[in-house]
Write an enzyme that holds these catalytic residues in place. Structure first.
Site, short mmCIF file in Angstrom:
data_model
loop_
_atom_site.label_atom_id
_atom_site.label_comp_id
_atom_site.label_asym_id
_atom_site.label_seq_id
_atom_site.Cartn_x
_atom_site.Cartn_y
_atom_site.Cartn_z
N CYS A 80 3.33 49.50 -21.01
CA CYS A 80 2.66 49.39 -19.71
C CYS A 80 3.72 49.22 -18.62
CB CYS A 80 1.74 48.17 -19.65
SG CYS A 80 0.64 47.90 -21.04
N CYS A 83 5.55 52.19 -16.82
CA CYS A 83 4.88 52.86 -15.69
C CYS A 83 4.57 51.88 -14.56
CB CYS A 83 3.60 53.52 -16.16
SG CYS A 83 3.89 54.82 -17.37
N CYS A 178 -31.14 35.58 -12.55
CA CYS A 178 -29.84 35.01 -12.15
C CYS A 178 -29.99 34.33 -10.79
CB CYS A 178 -28.77 36.08 -12.03
SG CYS A 178 -28.78 37.41 -13.26
N CYS A 181 -31.30 30.72 -10.52
CA CYS A 181 -30.34 29.64 -10.81
C CYS A 181 -29.19 29.65 -9.81
CB CYS A 181 -29.81 29.76 -12.23
SG CYS A 181 -30.99 29.12 -13.45
N HIS A 182 -28.57 30.81 -9.60
CA HIS A 182 -27.29 30.81 -8.88
C HIS A 182 -27.38 30.99 -7.37
CE1 HIS A 182 -24.92 30.32 -12.44
NE2 HIS A 182 -25.52 31.34 -13.04
N ARG A 219 -19.44 35.63 -20.64
CA ARG A 219 -20.14 34.68 -19.77
C ARG A 219 -21.55 35.19 -19.43
NH1 ARG A 219 -21.00 29.57 -18.48
NH2 ARG A 219 -23.09 30.37 -18.83
N CYS A 223 -25.36 33.62 -20.27
CA CYS A 223 -26.43 33.33 -19.32
C CYS A 223 -27.71 34.05 -19.71
CB CYS A 223 -26.00 33.69 -17.89
SG CYS A 223 -25.00 32.38 -17.12
C1 HEC Z 1 -31.20 28.90 -16.24
C2 HEC Z 1 -30.21 29.03 -15.21
C3 HEC Z 1 -29.26 30.21 -15.26
C4 HEC Z 1 -29.60 31.54 -15.22
C5 HEC Z 1 -30.98 32.17 -15.17
C6 HEC Z 1 -28.35 32.26 -15.19
N1 HEC Z 1 -27.30 31.39 -15.23
FE1 HEC Z 1 -25.37 31.84 -14.97
N2 HEC Z 1 -24.85 29.93 -15.35
C7 HEC Z 1 -25.72 28.90 -15.55
C8 HEC Z 1 -24.98 27.70 -15.88
C9 HEC Z 1 -25.58 26.33 -16.17
C10 HEC Z 1 -23.62 28.06 -15.86
C11 HEC Z 1 -22.41 27.16 -16.16
C12 HEC Z 1 -22.10 26.33 -14.95
C13 HEC Z 1 -21.72 27.20 -13.80
O1 HEC Z 1 -20.57 27.59 -13.66
O2 HEC Z 1 -22.63 27.59 -13.03
C14 HEC Z 1 -23.58 29.46 -15.48
C15 HEC Z 1 -22.41 30.18 -15.29
C16 HEC Z 1 -22.35 31.45 -14.76
C17 HEC Z 1 -21.14 32.12 -14.33
C18 HEC Z 1 -19.73 31.57 -14.38
C19 HEC Z 1 -19.37 30.86 -13.09
C20 HEC Z 1 -17.98 30.29 -13.12
O3 HEC Z 1 -17.45 29.97 -12.04
O4 HEC Z 1 -17.41 30.15 -14.19
C21 HEC Z 1 -21.51 33.35 -13.88
C22 HEC Z 1 -20.61 34.43 -13.35
C23 HEC Z 1 -22.94 33.47 -14.05
N3 HEC Z 1 -23.41 32.28 -14.57
C24 HEC Z 1 -23.70 34.58 -13.75
C25 HEC Z 1 -25.03 34.72 -14.09
C26 HEC Z 1 -25.75 35.98 -14.04
C27 HEC Z 1 -25.18 37.30 -13.57
C28 HEC Z 1 -27.01 35.72 -14.47
C29 HEC Z 1 -28.14 36.69 -14.72
C30 HEC Z 1 -27.84 37.74 -15.68
C31 HEC Z 1 -27.09 34.29 -14.75
N4 HEC Z 1 -25.87 33.73 -14.55
C32 HEC Z 1 -28.25 33.62 -15.12
C33 HEC Z 1 -27.10 28.97 -15.42
C34 HEC Z 1 -27.82 30.14 -15.30
C1 HEC Z 2 2.50 56.60 -18.81
C2 HEC Z 2 2.25 55.75 -17.67
C3 HEC Z 2 1.28 54.59 -17.84
C4 HEC Z 2 1.23 53.65 -18.83
C5 HEC Z 2 2.07 53.57 -20.07
C6 HEC Z 2 0.21 52.71 -18.44
N1 HEC Z 2 -0.35 53.06 -17.26
FE1 HEC Z 2 -1.68 52.01 -16.17
N2 HEC Z 2 -1.78 53.51 -14.82
C7 HEC Z 2 -1.04 54.66 -14.85
C8 HEC Z 2 -1.52 55.56 -13.80
C9 HEC Z 2 -0.97 56.94 -13.49
C10 HEC Z 2 -2.56 54.88 -13.13
C11 HEC Z 2 -3.44 55.42 -11.98
C12 HEC Z 2 -4.80 55.87 -12.54
C13 HEC Z 2 -4.69 57.03 -13.46
O1 HEC Z 2 -4.14 58.06 -13.06
O2 HEC Z 2 -5.15 56.94 -14.62
C14 HEC Z 2 -2.68 53.60 -13.79
C15 HEC Z 2 -3.57 52.60 -13.39
C16 HEC Z 2 -3.62 51.33 -13.93
C17 HEC Z 2 -4.40 50.24 -13.41
C18 HEC Z 2 -5.29 50.30 -12.17
C19 HEC Z 2 -4.44 50.22 -10.91
C20 HEC Z 2 -5.27 50.24 -9.65
O3 HEC Z 2 -4.64 50.12 -8.58
O4 HEC Z 2 -6.49 50.35 -9.70
C21 HEC Z 2 -4.22 49.17 -14.24
C22 HEC Z 2 -4.85 47.79 -14.11
C23 HEC Z 2 -3.32 49.60 -15.28
N3 HEC Z 2 -2.96 50.89 -15.06
C24 HEC Z 2 -2.90 48.79 -16.34
C25 HEC Z 2 -2.13 49.27 -17.40
C26 HEC Z 2 -1.88 48.51 -18.61
C27 HEC Z 2 -2.34 47.08 -18.86
C28 HEC Z 2 -1.13 49.31 -19.42
C29 HEC Z 2 -0.68 49.03 -20.83
C30 HEC Z 2 -1.76 48.74 -21.78
C31 HEC Z 2 -0.90 50.55 -18.70
N4 HEC Z 2 -1.54 50.49 -17.50
C32 HEC Z 2 -0.14 51.60 -19.19
C33 HEC Z 2 -0.02 54.93 -15.71
C34 HEC Z 2 0.26 54.22 -16.85
#
Ligand code: HEC
Ligand code: HEC
Length: 262
Positions: A80, A83, A178, A181-182, A219, A223
């Site tokens: 990686c 490049c 979601c 709750c959030h 995560r 949820c």
């Molecule tokens: C019943 C309530 C509830 C519902 C519904 C729920 N969550 Fe959560 N979620 C939580 C709790 C509790 C946590 C852990 C504490 C926190 O970080 O909010 C959490 C954590 C998260 C986190 C991590 C936040 C952090 O900072 O780490 C994300 C992202 C998230 N929820 C997204 C979602 C999404 C998207 C949905 C719907 C698909 C969803 N949640 C539905 C209760 C809920």
């Molecule tokens: C041979 C060259 C090459 C190698 C090896 C390579 N990349 Fe890339 N990478 C690129 C190119 C070129 C792009 C631009 C998008 C595209 O053309 O696919 C890119 C794009 C990305 C992006 C997104 C950058 C953006 O601005 O959105 C990420 C993240 C990334 N590479 C991570 C990795 C990681 C982690 C590895 C190793 C596992 C890796 N690359 C290996 C050439 C490479």
């Protein structure tokens, strides 16, 4: 795992408030930009301290491992770092985004795997594998302190709307969205946990409950499982769309990965 008793309490509380009585989503009822607060603010002081201590925060072991993978060449392929010699500062803060070549919506994990298959000629890493988590953590850490800023323009708009729909849809045996709750109950207590606003700026994050680093999809699956809904498979496009919606919803918030969460 969230206990049923407390959930039932929450459902009753929501019903009692008479909010969201209908199933029609009211998108304007979402989180307002000036309210946005990181999940960090809802942690106990002890967990906050753990996150901020780079020696004690277990997430950094994953970052180190990711760095080693980033520097090493898989077989005869370029590393990686060959490049991306300057690293990838600020890049994670702009994901999910469209892959220019395929037009597909990709998150950071998907983007890393595209580089593996397209530029390194090796297989994609399985979702939630230690290597993919480590590489993602390494790339995400390079956006720490940088404000999240995703585009939702052009073809991205539909993905954003799909993610928003997912967020506002009630699901599972508990029939909760979601949003309920959030957006409507952040700050409330749920099984000794303070419900945050549900941002992904700390992911991949080290969760004490997991005793491991985990992806944003892990995560989201937790949820969905919490409301007794069938979680989507890892890497599912719908979760990537939720990621996009959440990133746009938390625009301006600073990236924190590897965060520590309960
Ligand atoms: C019943 C309530 C509830 C519902 C519904 C729920 N969550 Fe959560 N979620 C939580 C709790 C509790 C946590 C852990 C504490 C926190 O970080 O909010 C959490 C954590 C998260 C986190 C991590 C936040 C952090 O900072 O780490 C994300 C992202 C998230 N929820 C997204 C979602 C999404 C998207 C949905 C719907 C698909 C969803 N949640 C539905 C209760 C809920
Ligand atoms: C041979 C060259 C090459 C190698 C090896 C390579 N990349 Fe890339 N990478 C690129 C190119 C070129 C792009 C631009 C998008 C595209 O053309 O696919 C890119 C794009 C990305 C992006 C997104 C950058 C953006 O601005 O959105 C990420 C993240 C990334 N590479 C991570 C990795 C990681 C982690 C590895 C190793 C596992 C890796 N690359 C290996 C050439 C490479």
């Amino acid at each position: 795992m969230i206990r049923i008793g407390t959930i039932v309490g929450l459902v009753l509380a929501l019903t009692a408030c008479g909010r969201n009585a209908s199933d029609a989503p009211d998108w304007t009822a979402g989180l307002q930009p000036e309210q946005v607060q990181s999940g960090f603010d809802f942690l106990t002081p002890e967990t906050q301290a753990l996150q901020q201590d780079a020696f004690a925060n277990p997430g950094y072991l994953w970052v180190d491992r990711g760095q080693a993978l980033f520097m090493s060449a898989p077989g005869n392929s370029p590393a990686c770092a060959t490049c991306h010699a300057e690293g990838l500062p600020g890049v994670a803060a702009t994901y999910p985004k469209l892959d220019q070549q395929s037009g597909a919506l990709v998150n950071l994990e998907g983007r890393i795997n595209l580089c593996r298959t397209r530029h390194q000629g090796v297989e994609a890493l399985p979702y939630e594998s230690e290597d993919l988590l480590a590489l993602t953590a390494y790339v995400a850490q390079q956006s720490q302190g940088i404000a999240q800023s995703v585009s939702i323009e052009g073809a991205l708009e539909q993905h954003f709307e799909n993610g928003r729909d997912y967020f506002f849809t009630r699901r599972g045996q508990l029939n909760l969205s979601c949003h309920q709750c959030h957006d409507q109950n952040w700050g409330a207590q749920l099984r000794g946990d303070t419900i945050s606003q549900g941002h992904l700026n700390g992911f991949p994050a080290y969760r004490l409950e997991w005793q491991s680093l985990g992806s944003s999809h892990r995560r989201l699956r937790d949820c969905d499982t919490g409301v007794r809904a069938e979680p989507l498979p890892y890497g599912d496009q719908r979760y990537i769309e939720v990621e996009l919606y959440l990133a746009a919803r938390s625009a301006g918030i600073e990236m924190e990965s590897p965060a520590v969460r309960r």
